[in-house]
Design a protein around this motif. Structure first.
Motif, mmCIF file in Angstrom:
data_model
loop_
_atom_site.group_PDB
_atom_site.id
_atom_site.type_symbol
_atom_site.label_atom_id
_atom_site.label_comp_id
_atom_site.label_asym_id
_atom_site.label_seq_id
_atom_site.Cartn_x
_atom_site.Cartn_y
_atom_site.Cartn_z
ATOM 1 N N MET A 235 7.581 -8.295 1.707
ATOM 2 C CA MET A 235 6.896 -8.106 2.976
ATOM 3 C C MET A 235 6.458 -6.655 3.163
ATOM 4 O O MET A 235 5.450 -6.415 3.782
ATOM 5 N N ALA B 45 2.781 -5.304 4.369
ATOM 6 C CA ALA B 45 2.629 -4.399 5.519
ATOM 7 C C ALA B 45 1.916 -3.121 5.094
ATOM 8 O O ALA B 45 0.999 -2.653 5.784
ATOM 9 N N ASP C 99 -1.727 -2.020 6.364
ATOM 10 C CA ASP C 99 -1.763 -0.768 7.109
ATOM 11 C C ASP C 99 -2.830 0.162 6.546
ATOM 12 O O ASP C 99 -3.575 0.797 7.288
ATOM 13 N N ASN D 256 6.233 -15.033 -0.087
ATOM 14 C CA ASN D 256 5.152 -14.057 0.022
ATOM 15 C C ASN D 256 4.185 -14.227 -1.137
ATOM 16 O O ASN D 256 4.608 -14.355 -2.289
ATOM 17 N N LYS E 207 7.024 -2.871 8.581
ATOM 18 C CA LYS E 207 7.525 -4.243 8.546
ATOM 19 C C LYS E 207 6.521 -5.135 9.252
ATOM 20 O O LYS E 207 5.806 -4.701 10.149
ATOM 21 N N ILE E 208 6.503 -6.395 8.874
ATOM 22 C CA ILE E 208 5.741 -7.399 9.596
ATOM 23 C C ILE E 208 6.755 -8.200 10.391
ATOM 24 O O ILE E 208 7.710 -8.722 9.837
ATOM 25 N N HIS E 209 6.549 -8.273 11.695
ATOM 26 C CA HIS E 209 7.518 -8.905 12.578
ATOM 27 C C HIS E 209 7.120 -10.335 12.933
ATOM 28 O O HIS E 209 7.317 -10.773 14.047
ATOM 29 N N SER E 210 6.556 -11.026 11.981
ATOM 30 C CA SER E 210 6.136 -12.409 12.197
ATOM 31 C C SER E 210 6.625 -13.237 11.011
ATOM 32 O O SER E 210 6.477 -12.810 9.866
ATOM 33 N N THR F 41 -6.970 -11.494 10.155
ATOM 34 C CA THR F 41 -5.556 -11.845 10.079
ATOM 35 C C THR F 41 -5.116 -12.690 11.266
ATOM 36 O O THR F 41 -5.716 -12.613 12.340
ATOM 37 N N TYR G 226 -2.058 -12.211 12.209
ATOM 38 C CA TYR G 226 -1.021 -11.316 12.714
ATOM 39 C C TYR G 226 -1.618 -10.368 13.743
ATOM 40 O O TYR G 226 -2.607 -9.695 13.472
ATOM 41 N N TYR H 16 1.912 -2.986 12.308
ATOM 42 C CA TYR H 16 2.431 -3.145 10.950
ATOM 43 C C TYR H 16 3.612 -2.234 10.671
ATOM 44 O O TYR H 16 4.393 -2.475 9.802
#
Length: 73
Positions: A1, A5, A9, A23, A41-44, A59, A61, A65
């Motif tokens: 992940m 990210a 980013d 992933n 980090k990706i928080h999803s 995306t 998301y 990020y």
């Protein structure tokens, strides 16, 4: 992940899919850990992203990020 990210980013061209621990990254880049590790980090738990060569990003998301990074002495 972290690689996804980092790539999103920096808008590195590629196709990214994440789904509850699975992933898939086609393209993108691996973050350099020198002088300190990339903290993003990706928080999803699930999502898809497509980053085109000129930085256009599509995306599912919608959050940030990166997380805050605090240096320790």
């Amino acid at each position: 992940m972290r690689e996804i990210a980092y790539s999103m980013d920096l808008r590195v061209p590629g196709f990214y899919v994440w789904f509850y621990g699975f992933n898939l990254r086609i393209g993108g880049a691996v973050p350099e850990d020198d002088p300190y590790p990339y903290p993003g980090k990706i928080h999803s738990p699930a999502g898809i992203a497509l980053v085109l060569p000129k930085g256009k990003i599509f995306t599912t998301y919608r959050r940030g990020y990166s997380s805050k990074h605090t240096r320790t002495k």
